[in-house]
Design a protein around this motif. Sequence first.
Motif, mmCIF file in Angstrom:
data_model
loop_
_atom_site.group_PDB
_atom_site.id
_atom_site.type_symbol
_atom_site.label_atom_id
_atom_site.label_comp_id
_atom_site.label_asym_id
_atom_site.label_seq_id
_atom_site.Cartn_x
_atom_site.Cartn_y
_atom_site.Cartn_z
ATOM 1 N N ARG A 73 9.578 -1.024 -0.017
ATOM 2 C CA ARG A 73 8.222 -1.319 -0.485
ATOM 3 C C ARG A 73 7.814 -0.231 -1.473
ATOM 4 O O ARG A 73 6.900 0.536 -1.216
ATOM 5 C CB ARG A 73 7.263 -1.356 0.698
ATOM 6 N N ARG A 76 4.050 0.273 -2.816
ATOM 7 C CA ARG A 76 3.153 0.596 -1.698
ATOM 8 C C ARG A 76 3.473 1.961 -1.101
ATOM 9 O O ARG A 76 2.564 2.718 -0.744
ATOM 10 C CB ARG A 76 3.219 -0.494 -0.631
ATOM 11 N N ALA A 79 2.099 4.587 -3.565
ATOM 12 C CA ALA A 79 0.633 4.616 -3.543
ATOM 13 C C ALA A 79 0.121 5.239 -2.250
ATOM 14 O O ALA A 79 -0.833 6.028 -2.267
ATOM 15 C CB ALA A 79 0.074 3.214 -3.718
ATOM 16 N N GLY A 80 0.757 4.918 -1.140
ATOM 17 C CA GLY A 80 0.339 5.484 0.140
ATOM 18 C C GLY A 80 0.524 6.992 0.193
ATOM 19 O O GLY A 80 -0.355 7.719 0.677
ATOM 20 N N ASP A 105 9.334 -5.840 -3.868
ATOM 21 C CA ASP A 105 8.599 -6.001 -2.622
ATOM 22 C C ASP A 105 7.772 -7.263 -2.764
ATOM 23 O O ASP A 105 6.857 -7.319 -3.588
ATOM 24 C CB ASP A 105 7.708 -4.777 -2.392
ATOM 25 N N THR A 108 3.891 -7.220 -3.001
ATOM 26 C CA THR A 108 3.133 -6.775 -4.172
ATOM 27 C C THR A 108 3.282 -7.839 -5.265
ATOM 28 O O THR A 108 4.162 -7.751 -6.108
ATOM 29 C CB THR A 108 3.631 -5.409 -4.691
#
Length: 193
Positions: A73, A76, A79-80, A105, A108
């Motif tokens: 992913r 994500r 970004a996390g 992913d 997204t």
Amino acid sequence: MIRHRFPSLHHARALIGAWALMLFCTAPALASDGTLLIVGGALREDNTAVHKALIEALLPDGPLVIIPAASGRPARAAAGFSDSLQAYGLPSERIFIYPLALRDDSGTEDVDESLWARNAWNGDLVEQVGNAAGFWFTGGDQMRIVQAMVSDEGTASPLLEQVRERLGAGAVIAGSSAGAAIMSRDMIAGGIS
């Protein structure tokens, strides 16, 4: 007794590529002023010690470059981790998410991460991280990092060369799980117990 088994020529090439990638910590590090921050798997957002150690190890100028290539992913995961760093006080303008991944992913819908597969050879992107204060490799599958940063022939990508150069200039190279596994001379890439 230890047995090595390569199910295919592709896997054998990938392992050779893994050895080439792992050299980023050995060859240039001999004359390096940089720092390795090697973190075990399943890094939690509330692990203050790790997040603070990473931020404190950064050079005073330049971005922390997040490389999500290992993750299933990628967007994500990057970004996390970016959000976590900002919660610990790293300004967003000091974070650069390097679009490098092998697979998309499906969660997204606005981005196809598989289009990032050759970005380790993208000169414009590599130039943007020429003053990196550090690099963070996400967790996932360490072979994805190898496949994204080293050619099938074992040639290091311009991005990998940039990582090596920045380590030699004092930057921090850090990662968790797969991002940690790539930092040793010998890398565990899989197997059975």
